[in-house]
Design an enzyme around this catalytic site. Structure first.
Site, short mmCIF file in Angstrom:
data_model
loop_
_atom_site.label_atom_id
_atom_site.label_comp_id
_atom_site.label_asym_id
_atom_site.label_seq_id
_atom_site.Cartn_x
_atom_site.Cartn_y
_atom_site.Cartn_z
CB VAL A 225 69.94 -37.83 -10.14
CG1 VAL A 225 68.79 -38.77 -9.85
CG2 VAL A 225 71.27 -38.45 -9.69
NE ARG A 227 71.93 -29.62 -15.48
CZ ARG A 227 71.07 -28.82 -14.84
NH1 ARG A 227 70.65 -29.14 -13.64
NH2 ARG A 227 70.63 -27.72 -15.42
CD GLU A 256 63.96 -31.80 -17.20
OE1 GLU A 256 63.65 -30.79 -16.53
OE2 GLU A 256 64.79 -32.64 -16.81
CG HIS A 275 64.45 -31.64 -12.98
ND1 HIS A 275 65.01 -31.10 -14.12
CD2 HIS A 275 65.37 -31.46 -12.00
CE1 HIS A 275 66.21 -30.61 -13.83
NE2 HIS A 275 66.44 -30.82 -12.55
#
Length: 315
Positions: A225, A227, A256, A275
């Site tokens: 959680v 980077r 992403e 995310h």
């Protein structure tokens, strides 16, 4: 003080800032060739902010609407004497709750049950005896800041042993032990859960690589959680394939959105979330509270009050 709003302040929030007496909030649609040269502060960051950075001779303050600032031009800020602040601290509760959710989903057979559900398989007898409690298990948490402490506190409430990993290796509340980066790898090798919440810096990029996963002897659950680019995705997939890891809970990714052809999509022992671990309904209000305090301080003293980013360290 002219503040460019790139994070959708409400009318009430704009009015509160302007009630300070020396603040004019400028919305993106109001930005033009004349006022762009006199912008003093920016809230948020995007291409418009980059344009202001290149044209304004008065820019002195930027507040990100995130905790991580690796996507921002930190060297330019340093060269121009621009103060950068972030919203570090507001994510501790939602992200720590998300981590506990991942941990319990694996420990209590939820991940396995959901995978079987797709094929309408009733696997109670199989899963029941594989389930475990997290009491007396060990979680190694890479990062001992606001979020790390909140995670450690919640896991300790379940009786989980918590080991923190930081650059300084100094004792921190809610951790049974804190070690430096190098010893952290050794601790992770024996852990049941390995949790990453480190910021992205040149030092942490690809920190979790093949060499790291090769040392995992206890088949831990890996949770990210922090980077995305702190993890070598190919190495992570290989570690899952080779059962060096029992599973993974992933909220952030090297690329992403996660590419549609990523093998991670099809792995039944992987939880994927897009995310969202740091999100919550009151996010805008809590971020604004930090902005307001910093703007008020900047007007009075020329300095931000809280959450000033160390531009050389990257967080």
């Amino acid at each position: 003080m002219k503040i460019l709003d790139l994070f959708n302040l409400t009318g009430e929030q704009r009015a509160k800032l302007e009630s300070l007496g020396e603040v004019q909030v400028i919305e993106p649609a109001e930005l033009n060739d004349n006022n762009i040269k006199n912008i003093n502060g920016i809230y948020g960051w995007n291409k418009k902010a980059q344009n202001v950075l290149g044209q304004s001779t008065e820019l002195k303050f930027v507040q990100s609407n995130s905790a991580g600032v690796d996507y921002m031009p930190l060297s330019d800020f340093a060269d121009k004497g621009i103060t950068l602040t972030n919203v570090s601290g507001i994510h501790a509760e939602p992200i720590s709750e998300m981590v506990v959710a991942y941990v319990l989903a694996f420990a209590r057979g939820i991940v396995t049950s959901q995978a079987a559900r797709r094929d309408q398989k009733w696997i109670g007898d199989q899963v029941r005896m594989q389930n475990y409690t997290i009491k007396n298990r060990t979680a190694v948490i890479f990062g001992t800041g606001h979020i790390g402490r909140a995670i450690a506190e919640k896991l300790q409430a379940f009786g989980t042993r918590t080991v923190g990993v930081s650059r300084h290796g100094k004792p921190v509340a809610h951790f049974d032990q804190v070690v430096g980066d190098q010893k952290g790898v050794l601790q992770a090798a024996k852990a049941d859960f390995v949790i990453n919440i480190m910021p992205l810096t040149p030092t942490t990029r690809y920190f979790f690589n093949q060499a790291f996963f090769d040392q995992m002897t206890n088949q831990p659950i890996f949770i990210n959680v922090g980077r995305g680019p702190s993890v070598d995705t190919k190495a992570l997939i290989a570690a899952l394939d080779q059962h060096q890891l029992a599973g993974a809970g992933l909220d952030v990714f090297e690329s992403e959105p996660l590419p549609s052809d990523s093998p991670l999509w099809g792995m039944e022992n992987v939880i994927l979330t897009p995310h969202i671990s740091g999100g919550f309904q009151e996010y805008g209000d809590e971020a604004f509270a930090i902005l307001y305090q910093n703007i008020a301080s900047f007007i009075q003293t020329g300095e931000a009050a809280i959450n000033k980013v160390d531009l050389s360290a990257g967080y």
